[in-house]
Design an enzyme around this catalytic site. Structure first.
Site, mmCIF file in Angstrom:
data_model
loop_
_atom_site.group_PDB
_atom_site.id
_atom_site.type_symbol
_atom_site.label_atom_id
_atom_site.label_comp_id
_atom_site.label_asym_id
_atom_site.label_seq_id
_atom_site.Cartn_x
_atom_site.Cartn_y
_atom_site.Cartn_z
ATOM 1 N N ASP A 1 0.810 -1.226 0.000
ATOM 2 C CA ASP A 1 0.000 0.000 0.000
ATOM 3 C C ASP A 1 0.840 1.272 0.000
ATOM 4 O OD1 ASP A 1 -2.232 -1.645 0.143
ATOM 5 O OD2 ASP A 1 -2.213 -1.636 2.335
ATOM 6 N N LYS B 1 1.852 2.171 -5.029
ATOM 7 C CA LYS B 1 2.410 1.604 -6.274
ATOM 8 C C LYS B 1 1.491 1.885 -7.454
ATOM 9 C CE LYS B 1 2.427 -2.465 -4.299
ATOM 10 N NZ LYS B 1 2.122 -2.101 -2.907
ATOM 11 N N GLY C 1 -4.499 -4.347 -3.768
ATOM 12 C CA GLY C 1 -5.500 -3.314 -4.039
ATOM 13 C C GLY C 1 -4.737 -2.065 -4.421
ATOM 14 N N HIS C 2 -4.706 -1.762 -5.705
ATOM 15 C CA HIS C 2 -3.938 -0.615 -6.193
ATOM 16 C C HIS C 2 -4.900 0.479 -6.632
ATOM 17 C CE1 HIS C 2 -0.344 -3.480 -7.175
ATOM 18 N NE2 HIS C 2 -0.697 -3.499 -5.911
ATOM 19 N N GLN D 1 1.932 -6.148 -3.097
ATOM 20 C CA GLN D 1 2.414 -6.261 -1.713
ATOM 21 C C GLN D 1 3.709 -5.439 -1.569
ATOM 22 O OE1 GLN D 1 1.341 -9.637 -3.231
ATOM 23 N NE2 GLN D 1 -0.540 -8.660 -2.622
HETATM 24 P P1 GDP Z 1 -0.771 0.343 -3.527
HETATM 25 O O1 GDP Z 1 -1.390 -0.929 -3.084
HETATM 26 O O2 GDP Z 1 0.692 0.408 -3.277
HETATM 27 O O3 GDP Z 1 -1.099 0.691 -4.955
HETATM 28 O O4 GDP Z 1 -1.419 1.494 -2.622
HETATM 29 P P2 GDP Z 1 -2.983 1.619 -2.195
HETATM 30 O O5 GDP Z 1 -3.753 2.070 -3.381
HETATM 31 O O6 GDP Z 1 -3.440 0.403 -1.490
HETATM 32 O O7 GDP Z 1 -2.890 2.726 -1.079
HETATM 33 C C1 GDP Z 1 -2.355 3.982 -1.318
HETATM 34 C C2 GDP Z 1 -3.434 5.053 -1.052
HETATM 35 O O8 GDP Z 1 -2.830 6.325 -0.995
HETATM 36 C C3 GDP Z 1 -4.474 5.154 -2.164
HETATM 37 O O9 GDP Z 1 -5.692 5.503 -1.594
HETATM 38 C C4 GDP Z 1 -3.941 6.285 -3.046
HETATM 39 O O10 GDP Z 1 -4.976 6.961 -3.743
HETATM 40 C C5 GDP Z 1 -3.335 7.190 -2.011
HETATM 41 N N1 GDP Z 1 -2.167 7.972 -2.449
HETATM 42 C C6 GDP Z 1 -1.157 7.615 -3.276
HETATM 43 N N2 GDP Z 1 -0.216 8.582 -3.307
HETATM 44 C C7 GDP Z 1 -0.638 9.558 -2.474
HETATM 45 C C8 GDP Z 1 -0.082 10.796 -2.034
HETATM 46 O O11 GDP Z 1 1.011 11.196 -2.420
HETATM 47 N N3 GDP Z 1 -0.804 11.519 -1.121
HETATM 48 C C9 GDP Z 1 -2.006 11.100 -0.647
HETATM 49 N N4 GDP Z 1 -2.620 11.871 0.250
HETATM 50 N N5 GDP Z 1 -2.565 9.925 -1.026
HETATM 51 C C10 GDP Z 1 -1.872 9.169 -1.920
HETATM 52 P P1 IMO Z 2 -0.874 -4.184 -2.199
HETATM 53 O O1 IMO Z 2 -0.430 -4.774 -3.515
HETATM 54 C C1 IMO Z 2 -0.913 -4.540 2.169
HETATM 55 C C2 IMO Z 2 -0.968 -8.602 3.821
HETATM 56 C C3 IMO Z 2 -2.195 -9.045 4.582
HETATM 57 C C4 IMO Z 2 -1.572 -10.018 5.568
HETATM 58 C C5 IMO Z 2 -0.474 -10.677 4.744
HETATM 59 C C6 IMO Z 2 -0.859 -12.019 4.140
HETATM 60 O O2 IMO Z 2 -2.155 -3.447 -2.272
HETATM 61 O O3 IMO Z 2 0.242 -3.435 -1.570
HETATM 62 P P2 IMO Z 2 -2.434 -12.716 2.116
HETATM 63 O O4 IMO Z 2 -3.900 -12.496 1.899
HETATM 64 O O5 IMO Z 2 -1.568 -12.133 1.053
HETATM 65 O O6 IMO Z 2 -2.094 -14.151 2.383
HETATM 66 O O7 IMO Z 2 -2.127 -11.931 3.489
HETATM 67 O O8 IMO Z 2 -0.171 -9.774 3.698
HETATM 68 N N1 IMO Z 2 -1.211 -8.094 2.449
HETATM 69 C C7 IMO Z 2 -1.145 -6.808 2.091
HETATM 70 N N2 IMO Z 2 -0.952 -5.705 2.836
HETATM 71 N N3 IMO Z 2 -1.039 -4.431 0.828
HETATM 72 C C8 IMO Z 2 -1.219 -5.520 0.060
HETATM 73 O O9 IMO Z 2 -1.226 -5.474 -1.288
HETATM 74 C C9 IMO Z 2 -1.327 -6.779 0.700
HETATM 75 N N4 IMO Z 2 -1.521 -8.045 0.257
HETATM 76 C C10 IMO Z 2 -1.435 -8.834 1.334
HETATM 77 O O10 IMO Z 2 -2.818 -7.960 5.235
HETATM 78 O O11 IMO Z 2 -0.946 -9.304 6.623
HETATM 79 MG MG MG Z 3 -2.870 -1.622 -1.789
#
Ligand code: GDP
Ligand code: IMO
Ligand code: MG
Length: 437
Positions: free
Chosen positions: A13, A16, A40-41, A223
Protein backbone atom coordinates in the site's frame (compact mmCIF):
# COMPACT_ATOMS: atom_id res chain seq x y z
CA UNK A 1 16.71 2.27 -20.86
CA UNK A 2 13.56 0.29 -21.29
CA UNK A 3 12.59 -2.31 -18.72
CA UNK A 4 11.88 -1.10 -15.21
CA UNK A 5 10.48 -2.64 -12.03
CA UNK A 6 8.35 -0.66 -9.56
CA UNK A 7 7.70 -2.39 -6.26
CA UNK A 8 6.84 -1.78 -2.64
CA UNK A 9 9.73 -1.00 -0.28
CA UNK A 10 7.67 -1.50 2.90
CA UNK A 11 4.60 -3.58 3.83
CA UNK A 12 2.42 -2.83 0.82
CA UNK A 13 0.00 0.00 0.00
CA UNK A 14 2.90 2.37 -0.63
CA UNK A 15 1.09 3.95 -3.58
CA UNK A 16 2.41 1.60 -6.27
CA UNK A 17 -0.79 1.90 -8.29
CA UNK A 18 -0.51 5.65 -8.53
CA UNK A 19 3.16 5.54 -9.52
CA UNK A 20 2.65 2.79 -12.09
CA UNK A 21 -0.27 4.65 -13.61
CA UNK A 22 1.81 7.80 -13.81
CA UNK A 23 4.94 6.23 -15.25
CA UNK A 24 3.07 3.83 -17.56
CA UNK A 25 2.74 6.74 -19.97
CA UNK A 26 6.41 6.17 -20.86
CA UNK A 27 6.09 2.41 -21.37
CA UNK A 28 4.41 0.10 -23.88
CA UNK A 29 3.62 -2.80 -21.61
CA UNK A 30 2.79 -3.19 -17.89
CA UNK A 31 3.20 -6.58 -16.20
CA UNK A 32 2.11 -8.02 -12.83
CA UNK A 33 4.43 -10.84 -11.73
CA UNK A 34 3.16 -12.16 -8.37
CA UNK A 35 0.33 -12.17 -5.85
CA UNK A 36 -3.34 -12.14 -6.65
CA UNK A 37 -6.40 -10.16 -5.70
CA UNK A 38 -4.98 -9.60 -2.23
CA UNK A 39 -3.50 -6.53 -3.93
CA UNK A 40 -5.50 -3.31 -4.04
CA UNK A 41 -3.94 -0.61 -6.19
CA UNK A 42 -5.78 2.69 -6.18
CA UNK A 43 -5.58 4.99 -9.16
CA UNK A 44 -7.34 8.31 -9.58
CA UNK A 45 -7.93 9.58 -13.07
CA UNK A 46 -9.47 12.95 -12.41
CA UNK A 47 -12.50 12.28 -10.21
CA UNK A 48 -12.73 8.66 -11.30
CA UNK A 49 -11.32 6.19 -8.77
CA UNK A 50 -10.20 2.72 -9.84
CA UNK A 51 -9.15 -0.08 -7.54
CA UNK A 52 -7.18 -2.66 -9.48
CA UNK A 53 -6.69 -6.01 -7.84
CA UNK A 54 -5.41 -8.21 -10.67
CA UNK A 55 -5.21 -6.23 -13.87
CA UNK A 56 -1.99 -4.16 -14.10
CA UNK A 57 -2.62 -0.45 -13.59
CA UNK A 58 -1.18 0.40 -17.01
CA UNK A 59 -4.45 -0.72 -18.63
CA UNK A 60 -5.87 2.70 -17.74
CA UNK A 61 -3.30 4.31 -20.02
CA UNK A 62 -4.27 2.11 -22.95
CA UNK A 63 -1.12 0.03 -22.57
CA UNK A 64 -0.82 -3.71 -23.02
CA UNK A 65 -1.41 -5.29 -19.59
CA UNK A 66 0.05 -8.71 -18.85
CA UNK A 67 -0.78 -11.00 -15.93
CA UNK A 68 2.29 -13.20 -15.53
CA UNK A 69 2.73 -16.84 -14.58
CA UNK A 70 3.65 -15.96 -10.99
CA UNK A 71 0.12 -14.91 -10.08
CA UNK A 72 -2.73 -16.84 -8.54
CA UNK A 73 -5.98 -15.91 -10.23
CA UNK A 74 -9.51 -15.95 -8.98
CA UNK A 75 -11.29 -16.04 -12.36
CA UNK A 76 -14.52 -14.65 -10.95
CA UNK A 77 -12.63 -11.62 -9.63
CA UNK A 78 -10.74 -11.23 -12.90
CA UNK A 79 -14.00 -11.19 -14.85
CA UNK A 80 -15.46 -8.70 -12.38
CA UNK A 81 -12.42 -6.44 -12.88
CA UNK A 82 -12.69 -6.66 -16.66
CA UNK A 83 -16.40 -5.80 -16.52
CA UNK A 84 -15.75 -2.90 -14.14
CA UNK A 85 -13.08 -1.50 -16.49
CA UNK A 86 -15.23 -1.97 -19.58
CA UNK A 87 -18.18 -0.27 -17.89
CA UNK A 88 -15.88 2.68 -17.17
CA UNK A 89 -14.98 2.88 -20.86
CA UNK A 90 -11.53 1.26 -20.63
CA UNK A 91 -10.61 -0.79 -23.68
CA UNK A 92 -9.74 -4.23 -22.29
CA UNK A 93 -10.09 -6.61 -25.24
CA UNK A 94 -6.80 -6.67 -27.11
CA UNK A 95 -5.05 -4.97 -24.19
CA UNK A 96 -4.97 -7.79 -21.67
CA UNK A 97 -3.06 -11.09 -21.74
CA UNK A 98 -3.15 -13.71 -18.99
CA UNK A 99 -0.44 -16.34 -18.55
CA UNK A 100 -1.44 -19.92 -19.26
CA UNK A 101 0.92 -20.90 -16.42
CA UNK A 102 -0.72 -18.78 -13.71
CA UNK A 103 -2.53 -20.79 -11.04
CA UNK A 104 -6.26 -20.80 -10.40
CA UNK A 105 -7.88 -20.00 -7.04
CA UNK A 106 -10.96 -22.07 -6.15
CA UNK A 107 -13.52 -21.49 -3.39
CA UNK A 108 -11.98 -24.29 -1.34
CA UNK A 109 -8.74 -22.31 -1.09
CA UNK A 110 -10.61 -19.73 0.91
CA UNK A 111 -12.09 -22.47 3.01
CA UNK A 112 -8.63 -23.88 3.80
CA UNK A 113 -7.41 -20.40 4.68
CA UNK A 114 -10.32 -19.78 7.03
CA UNK A 115 -9.62 -23.05 8.78
CA UNK A 116 -5.94 -22.31 9.30
CA UNK A 117 -6.45 -18.67 10.25
CA UNK A 118 -9.22 -19.54 12.69
CA UNK A 119 -7.76 -22.66 14.25
CA UNK A 120 -7.17 -22.46 17.98
CA UNK A 121 -3.52 -22.49 18.91
CA UNK A 122 -2.39 -21.23 15.53
CA UNK A 123 -1.13 -17.66 15.12
CA UNK A 124 -3.39 -15.82 12.72
CA UNK A 125 -1.49 -13.95 10.01
CA UNK A 126 -4.38 -11.54 9.44
CA UNK A 127 -4.59 -12.41 5.74
CA UNK A 128 -6.90 -10.83 3.20
CA UNK A 129 -8.95 -14.11 3.18
CA UNK A 130 -8.72 -14.41 -0.59
CA UNK A 131 -7.35 -17.96 -0.68
CA UNK A 132 -3.96 -16.71 -1.86
CA UNK A 133 -1.75 -18.78 0.46
CA UNK A 134 -3.57 -22.10 -0.01
CA UNK A 135 -3.51 -21.68 -3.81
CA UNK A 136 0.28 -21.17 -3.71
CA UNK A 137 0.46 -24.21 -1.41
CA UNK A 138 -1.16 -26.32 -4.11
CA UNK A 139 1.20 -24.85 -6.71
CA UNK A 140 4.28 -25.81 -4.71
CA UNK A 141 2.78 -29.20 -3.87
CA UNK A 142 2.49 -29.79 -7.65
CA UNK A 143 -1.22 -30.43 -7.66
CA UNK A 144 -2.43 -26.96 -8.64
CA UNK A 145 -4.66 -26.15 -11.59
CA UNK A 146 -3.38 -23.55 -14.03
CA UNK A 147 -5.08 -21.23 -16.50
CA UNK A 148 -4.09 -23.56 -19.35
CA UNK A 149 -6.12 -26.28 -17.58
CA UNK A 150 -9.04 -23.99 -16.80
CA UNK A 151 -9.56 -23.21 -20.48
CA UNK A 152 -9.23 -26.88 -21.50
CA UNK A 153 -12.73 -28.29 -21.02
CA UNK A 154 -11.58 -31.83 -21.72
CA UNK A 155 -8.79 -31.86 -19.16
CA UNK A 156 -10.32 -29.73 -16.41
CA UNK A 157 -12.88 -32.18 -14.92
CA UNK A 158 -10.32 -34.85 -14.07
CA UNK A 159 -7.76 -32.42 -12.69
CA UNK A 160 -10.46 -30.69 -10.69
CA UNK A 161 -11.84 -33.93 -9.23
CA UNK A 162 -8.40 -35.00 -8.08
CA UNK A 163 -7.79 -31.69 -6.31
CA UNK A 164 -11.34 -31.54 -4.98
CA UNK A 165 -10.98 -34.98 -3.43
CA UNK A 166 -8.08 -33.74 -1.29
CA UNK A 167 -10.16 -30.80 -0.17
CA UNK A 168 -13.21 -32.96 0.52
CA UNK A 169 -11.12 -34.99 2.97
CA UNK A 170 -10.12 -31.78 4.71
CA UNK A 171 -13.68 -30.47 4.70
CA UNK A 172 -14.91 -33.75 6.22
CA UNK A 173 -12.29 -33.53 8.95
CA UNK A 174 -13.53 -30.06 9.79
CA UNK A 175 -17.21 -30.96 9.51
CA UNK A 176 -18.01 -28.41 6.82
CA UNK A 177 -18.49 -30.77 3.89
CA UNK A 178 -22.04 -29.79 3.06
CA UNK A 179 -20.99 -26.23 2.39
CA UNK A 180 -19.02 -27.13 -0.73
CA UNK A 181 -20.80 -28.40 -3.81
CA UNK A 182 -17.93 -29.58 -5.98
CA UNK A 183 -20.07 -30.29 -9.04
CA UNK A 184 -21.45 -26.78 -8.98
CA UNK A 185 -17.94 -25.34 -8.60
CA UNK A 186 -16.72 -27.33 -11.61
CA UNK A 187 -19.60 -26.13 -13.75
CA UNK A 188 -19.04 -22.53 -12.68
CA UNK A 189 -15.32 -22.75 -13.49
CA UNK A 190 -15.93 -24.29 -16.92
CA UNK A 191 -17.97 -21.15 -17.59
CA UNK A 192 -15.11 -18.88 -16.41
CA UNK A 193 -12.70 -20.83 -18.62
CA UNK A 194 -14.87 -20.22 -21.68
CA UNK A 195 -15.10 -16.54 -20.87
CA UNK A 196 -11.37 -16.06 -20.28
CA UNK A 197 -10.01 -18.33 -23.00
CA UNK A 198 -9.38 -15.54 -25.55
CA UNK A 199 -7.08 -13.79 -23.07
CA UNK A 200 -4.99 -16.79 -22.05
CA UNK A 201 -1.65 -17.30 -23.78
CA UNK A 202 2.05 -17.93 -23.23
CA UNK A 203 2.93 -14.53 -21.79
CA UNK A 204 6.61 -15.45 -21.36
CA UNK A 205 6.85 -15.99 -25.10
CA UNK A 206 4.88 -12.79 -25.70
CA UNK A 207 7.21 -10.79 -23.44
CA UNK A 208 10.28 -12.17 -25.19
CA UNK A 209 8.81 -11.06 -28.52
CA UNK A 210 7.94 -7.61 -27.19
CA UNK A 211 11.45 -7.27 -25.81
CA UNK A 212 12.97 -8.19 -29.17
CA UNK A 213 10.81 -5.52 -30.77
CA UNK A 214 12.33 -2.99 -28.38
CA UNK A 215 9.11 -2.36 -26.46
CA UNK A 216 9.48 -0.70 -23.06
CA UNK A 217 8.25 -2.92 -20.26
CA UNK A 218 7.21 -1.85 -16.75
CA UNK A 219 6.78 -4.43 -13.98
CA UNK A 220 4.26 -3.65 -11.26
CA UNK A 221 4.92 -5.26 -7.89
CA UNK A 222 2.12 -6.16 -5.52
CA UNK A 223 2.41 -6.26 -1.71
CA UNK A 224 5.83 -5.08 -0.47
CA UNK A 225 9.31 -6.36 0.28
CA UNK A 226 8.54 -6.93 3.98
CA UNK A 227 5.65 -9.20 2.92
CA UNK A 228 7.89 -11.27 0.63
CA UNK A 229 7.74 -14.97 1.47
CA UNK A 230 11.57 -15.23 1.75
CA UNK A 231 12.70 -11.78 2.86
CA UNK A 232 9.73 -10.47 4.80
CA UNK A 233 8.71 -10.77 8.44
CA UNK A 234 8.03 -14.50 8.19
CA UNK A 235 5.51 -15.97 8.92
CA UNK A 236 3.60 -12.66 8.77
CA UNK A 237 4.06 -12.41 5.03
CA UNK A 238 2.22 -13.19 1.84
CA UNK A 239 2.95 -16.37 -0.14
CA UNK A 240 4.87 -14.97 -3.11
CA UNK A 241 8.07 -13.11 -3.97
CA UNK A 242 7.15 -9.46 -4.11
CA UNK A 243 10.85 -8.56 -4.46
CA UNK A 244 12.70 -7.82 -7.70
CA UNK A 245 13.73 -11.46 -8.13
CA UNK A 246 10.03 -12.29 -8.43
CA UNK A 247 10.01 -10.56 -11.81
CA UNK A 248 12.33 -13.17 -13.30
CA UNK A 249 10.40 -16.17 -12.00
CA UNK A 250 6.93 -14.62 -12.08
CA UNK A 251 7.09 -13.29 -15.62
CA UNK A 252 9.78 -15.49 -17.15
CA UNK A 253 11.86 -12.37 -17.72
CA UNK A 254 15.68 -12.53 -17.66
CA UNK A 255 17.53 -10.55 -14.96
CA UNK A 256 19.95 -9.33 -17.60
CA UNK A 257 17.09 -7.51 -19.35
CA UNK A 258 16.03 -5.46 -16.31
CA UNK A 259 17.43 -1.95 -16.53
CA UNK A 260 16.31 -0.50 -13.23
CA UNK A 261 14.36 -0.97 -10.02
CA UNK A 262 12.33 1.72 -8.29
CA UNK A 263 11.22 1.26 -4.69
CA UNK A 264 8.00 2.94 -3.61
CA UNK A 265 7.88 4.07 0.02
CA UNK A 266 5.55 6.27 1.98
CA UNK A 267 7.09 9.23 3.81
CA UNK A 268 6.11 7.23 6.93
CA UNK A 269 5.19 3.54 7.43
CA UNK A 270 2.03 1.45 7.56
CA UNK A 271 1.15 -2.20 7.83
CA UNK A 272 -2.16 -4.10 7.58
CA UNK A 273 -2.53 -7.38 9.41
CA UNK A 274 -0.48 -8.92 12.18
CA UNK A 275 3.30 -9.08 12.57
CA UNK A 276 6.25 -7.04 13.79
CA UNK A 277 6.44 -3.34 12.96
CA UNK A 278 9.47 -1.77 14.71
CA UNK A 279 8.61 1.87 14.02
CA UNK A 280 4.88 1.56 14.82
CA UNK A 281 3.63 4.71 16.55
CA UNK A 282 1.67 4.74 19.81
CA UNK A 283 -2.09 4.98 19.35
CA UNK A 284 -2.51 8.76 19.45
CA UNK A 285 0.34 9.46 17.04
CA UNK A 286 -0.83 6.64 14.79
CA UNK A 287 -4.37 8.05 14.76
CA UNK A 288 -3.15 11.39 13.45
CA UNK A 289 -1.30 9.75 10.59
CA UNK A 290 -4.17 7.32 9.86
CA UNK A 291 -6.75 10.08 9.68
CA UNK A 292 -4.62 12.41 7.58
CA UNK A 293 -3.58 9.62 5.22
CA UNK A 294 -6.91 7.78 4.97
CA UNK A 295 -5.05 4.68 6.07
CA UNK A 296 -7.74 2.03 5.75
CA UNK A 297 -7.18 -1.13 3.70
CA UNK A 298 -8.11 -0.91 0.02
CA UNK A 299 -9.16 -4.57 -0.13
CA UNK A 300 -10.49 -5.28 3.35
CA UNK A 301 -11.22 -1.82 4.78
CA UNK A 302 -9.21 -2.64 7.91
CA UNK A 303 -7.52 0.32 9.66
CA UNK A 304 -3.84 0.26 8.76
CA UNK A 305 -1.31 0.31 11.56
CA UNK A 306 0.75 3.50 11.25
CA UNK A 307 4.24 4.55 12.25
CA UNK A 308 7.35 6.43 11.24
CA UNK A 309 9.74 6.12 8.32
CA UNK A 310 12.16 3.31 9.09
CA UNK A 311 15.69 3.82 7.76
CA UNK A 312 17.13 0.38 8.66
CA UNK A 313 14.14 -1.24 6.98
CA UNK A 314 14.58 0.73 3.75
CA UNK A 315 18.30 -0.01 3.78
CA UNK A 316 17.40 -3.69 4.03
CA UNK A 317 14.78 -3.59 1.25
CA UNK A 318 17.11 -1.52 -0.94
CA UNK A 319 19.84 -4.14 -0.54
CA UNK A 320 17.51 -6.96 -1.55
CA UNK A 321 16.02 -5.20 -4.56
CA UNK A 322 18.93 -3.00 -5.62
CA UNK A 323 16.82 0.15 -5.74
CA UNK A 324 18.12 2.69 -8.22
CA UNK A 325 15.77 5.24 -6.81
CA UNK A 326 13.04 5.76 -4.24
CA UNK A 327 9.62 7.12 -5.11
CA UNK A 328 8.41 8.75 -1.89
CA UNK A 329 4.63 8.99 -1.60
CA UNK A 330 2.14 10.69 0.71
CA UNK A 331 4.48 13.44 1.86
CA UNK A 332 1.38 15.66 2.18
CA UNK A 333 0.06 13.42 4.97
CA UNK A 334 2.80 14.79 7.26
CA UNK A 335 1.98 18.44 6.44
CA UNK A 336 0.18 19.15 9.70
CA UNK A 337 2.73 17.69 12.12
CA UNK A 338 4.84 19.86 14.42
CA UNK A 339 7.56 17.26 14.52
CA UNK A 340 8.29 14.10 12.61
CA UNK A 341 10.11 11.09 13.96
CA UNK A 342 12.38 8.92 11.86
CA UNK A 343 13.62 5.55 13.03
CA UNK A 344 17.33 5.68 12.28
CA UNK A 345 18.56 2.57 14.03
CA UNK A 346 17.61 -0.67 15.73
CA UNK A 347 18.77 -1.79 19.16
CA UNK A 348 18.35 -5.36 20.24
CA UNK A 349 19.43 -6.71 23.63
CA UNK A 350 21.12 -3.40 24.41
CA UNK A 351 23.25 -3.14 21.27
CA UNK A 352 22.83 -1.52 17.88
CA UNK A 353 22.27 -4.09 15.14
CA UNK A 354 23.03 -3.80 11.44
CA UNK A 355 21.14 -6.85 10.20
CA UNK A 356 17.40 -7.45 9.96
CA UNK A 357 16.63 -10.21 12.48
CA UNK A 358 15.31 -13.39 10.90
CA UNK A 359 12.73 -14.20 13.54
CA UNK A 360 9.62 -12.36 14.52
CA UNK A 361 10.50 -12.92 18.17
CA UNK A 362 13.61 -10.79 17.74
CA UNK A 363 11.85 -8.28 15.53
CA UNK A 364 9.21 -7.74 18.19
CA UNK A 365 12.02 -7.01 20.67
CA UNK A 366 13.66 -4.33 18.54
CA UNK A 367 13.93 -0.96 20.23
CA UNK A 368 13.78 1.68 17.54
CA UNK A 369 16.19 4.61 17.80
CA UNK A 370 14.41 7.80 16.77
CA UNK A 371 15.60 11.17 15.57
CA UNK A 372 13.10 13.99 15.53
CA UNK A 373 12.89 16.45 12.67
CA UNK A 374 10.86 19.65 12.57
CA UNK A 375 7.59 19.56 10.62
CA UNK A 376 6.88 22.19 7.93
CA UNK A 377 3.21 22.75 8.80
CA UNK A 378 2.39 24.04 5.33
CA UNK A 379 0.39 22.30 2.64
CA UNK A 380 2.54 20.55 0.05
CA UNK A 381 -0.43 19.32 -2.01
CA UNK A 382 0.10 21.99 -4.65
CA UNK A 383 3.87 21.46 -5.06
CA UNK A 384 4.85 20.43 -8.59
CA UNK A 385 8.60 20.98 -8.43
CA UNK A 386 11.26 20.32 -5.82
CA UNK A 387 11.67 24.07 -5.35
CA UNK A 388 7.93 24.39 -4.50
CA UNK A 389 8.42 22.29 -1.35
CA UNK A 390 8.89 24.07 2.00
CA UNK A 391 12.50 24.08 3.08
CA UNK A 392 11.85 21.82 6.07
CA UNK A 393 10.15 19.29 3.81
CA UNK A 394 13.19 19.29 1.55
CA UNK A 395 15.45 18.81 4.57
CA UNK A 396 13.29 15.91 5.68
CA UNK A 397 13.59 14.25 2.27
CA UNK A 398 17.34 14.90 2.08
CA UNK A 399 17.66 13.33 5.54
CA UNK A 400 15.89 10.17 4.33
CA UNK A 401 18.05 10.08 1.23
CA UNK A 402 21.30 10.46 3.16
CA UNK A 403 20.43 7.90 5.78
CA UNK A 404 19.05 5.25 3.43
CA UNK A 405 21.77 5.79 0.85
CA UNK A 406 19.21 5.73 -1.96
CA UNK A 407 18.35 8.77 -4.04
CA UNK A 408 14.82 10.11 -4.02
CA UNK A 409 13.68 10.29 -7.62
CA UNK A 410 10.10 11.39 -7.11
CA UNK A 411 7.87 12.81 -4.42
CA UNK A 412 4.12 12.35 -4.39
CA UNK A 413 2.01 14.98 -2.62
CA UNK A 414 -1.51 13.73 -3.36
CA UNK A 415 -3.42 10.87 -4.94
CA UNK A 416 -3.91 12.56 -8.31
CA UNK A 417 -1.66 11.97 -11.29
CA UNK A 418 -0.37 15.52 -11.41
CA UNK A 419 0.42 15.69 -7.69
CA UNK A 420 3.90 14.37 -8.28
CA UNK A 421 7.36 15.89 -8.36
CA UNK A 422 9.96 14.23 -10.54
CA UNK A 423 13.42 15.14 -9.33
CA UNK A 424 15.51 16.50 -12.16
CA UNK A 425 18.77 14.72 -12.82
CA UNK A 426 17.70 11.67 -10.80
CA UNK A 427 18.25 8.10 -11.88
CA UNK A 428 14.45 7.67 -11.83
CA UNK A 429 13.94 10.30 -14.50
CA UNK A 430 16.79 8.78 -16.49
CA UNK A 431 15.06 5.39 -16.34
CA UNK A 432 11.75 6.79 -17.53
CA UNK A 433 13.30 9.17 -20.04
CA UNK A 434 12.85 12.67 -18.65
CA UNK A 435 10.85 14.78 -16.22
CA UNK A 436 7.85 15.61 -18.41
CA UNK A 437 4.68 14.04 -16.96
P1 GDP B 1 -0.77 0.34 -3.53
O1 GDP B 1 -1.39 -0.93 -3.08
O2 GDP B 1 0.69 0.41 -3.28
O3 GDP B 1 -1.10 0.69 -4.95
O4 GDP B 1 -1.42 1.49 -2.62
P2 GDP B 1 -2.98 1.62 -2.20
O5 GDP B 1 -3.75 2.07 -3.38
O6 GDP B 1 -3.44 0.40 -1.49
O7 GDP B 1 -2.89 2.73 -1.08
C1 GDP B 1 -2.35 3.98 -1.32
C2 GDP B 1 -3.43 5.05 -1.05
O8 GDP B 1 -2.83 6.32 -0.99
C3 GDP B 1 -4.47 5.15 -2.16
O9 GDP B 1 -5.69 5.50 -1.59
C4 GDP B 1 -3.94 6.28 -3.05
O10 GDP B 1 -4.98 6.96 -3.74
C5 GDP B 1 -3.33 7.19 -2.01
N1 GDP B 1 -2.17 7.97 -2.45
C6 GDP B 1 -1.16 7.61 -3.28
N2 GDP B 1 -0.22 8.58 -3.31
C7 GDP B 1 -0.64 9.56 -2.47
C8 GDP B 1 -0.08 10.80 -2.03
O11 GDP B 1 1.01 11.20 -2.42
N3 GDP B 1 -0.80 11.52 -1.12
C9 GDP B 1 -2.01 11.10 -0.65
N4 GDP B 1 -2.62 11.87 0.25
N5 GDP B 1 -2.56 9.93 -1.03
C10 GDP B 1 -1.87 9.17 -1.92
P1 IMO C 1 -0.87 -4.18 -2.20
O1 IMO C 1 -0.43 -4.77 -3.52
C1 IMO C 1 -0.91 -4.54 2.17
C2 IMO C 1 -0.97 -8.60 3.82
C3 IMO C 1 -2.20 -9.04 4.58
C4 IMO C 1 -1.57 -10.02 5.57
C5 IMO C 1 -0.47 -10.68 4.74
C6 IMO C 1 -0.86 -12.02 4.14
O2 IMO C 1 -2.16 -3.45 -2.27
O3 IMO C 1 0.24 -3.43 -1.57
P2 IMO C 1 -2.43 -12.72 2.12
O4 IMO C 1 -3.90 -12.50 1.90
O5 IMO C 1 -1.57 -12.13 1.05
O6 IMO C 1 -2.09 -14.15 2.38
O7 IMO C 1 -2.13 -11.93 3.49
O8 IMO C 1 -0.17 -9.77 3.70
N1 IMO C 1 -1.21 -8.09 2.45
C7 IMO C 1 -1.15 -6.81 2.09
N2 IMO C 1 -0.95 -5.71 2.84
N3 IMO C 1 -1.04 -4.43 0.83
C8 IMO C 1 -1.22 -5.52 0.06
O9 IMO C 1 -1.23 -5.47 -1.29
C9 IMO C 1 -1.33 -6.78 0.70
N4 IMO C 1 -1.52 -8.04 0.26
C10 IMO C 1 -1.43 -8.83 1.33
O10 IMO C 1 -2.82 -7.96 5.23
O11 IMO C 1 -0.95 -9.30 6.62
MG1 MG D 1 -2.87 -1.62 -1.79
Amino acid sequence: MSNVVILGAQWGDEGKGKMVDLLAERFDVVVRYQGGHNAGHTVFVGEQKYILTLVPSGILRGKLAIIGNGLVINPEELIRQIEMLEAAGVDVAGHLAVSNRAHVIFPFHRMVEKMSEGRKGRTAIGTTSRGIGPCYEDKVARRGIRMADLVDENALPELFRSLAEDKAILARAFGIEEKLNFDAILEEYIGYGRRLKPLVCDTTHLLAKLRREGKRILFEGAQGTMLDIDHGTYPFVTSSNATAGGVCTGAGFPPTAIDGVIGVSKAYSTRVGAGPFPSEAPEQEADRIRNAGGEFGTVTGRPRRCGWFDVPLIRYTAAINGFDSLAITKLDVLDHLEEIKVCTGYRLGGRVIEEMPATCREMEDIEPVYEVLPGWQTSTAGARAWSDLPEKARSYLRFLENRTGVEIGSVSVGAERNQTILVEGSRLTELIGGTRL
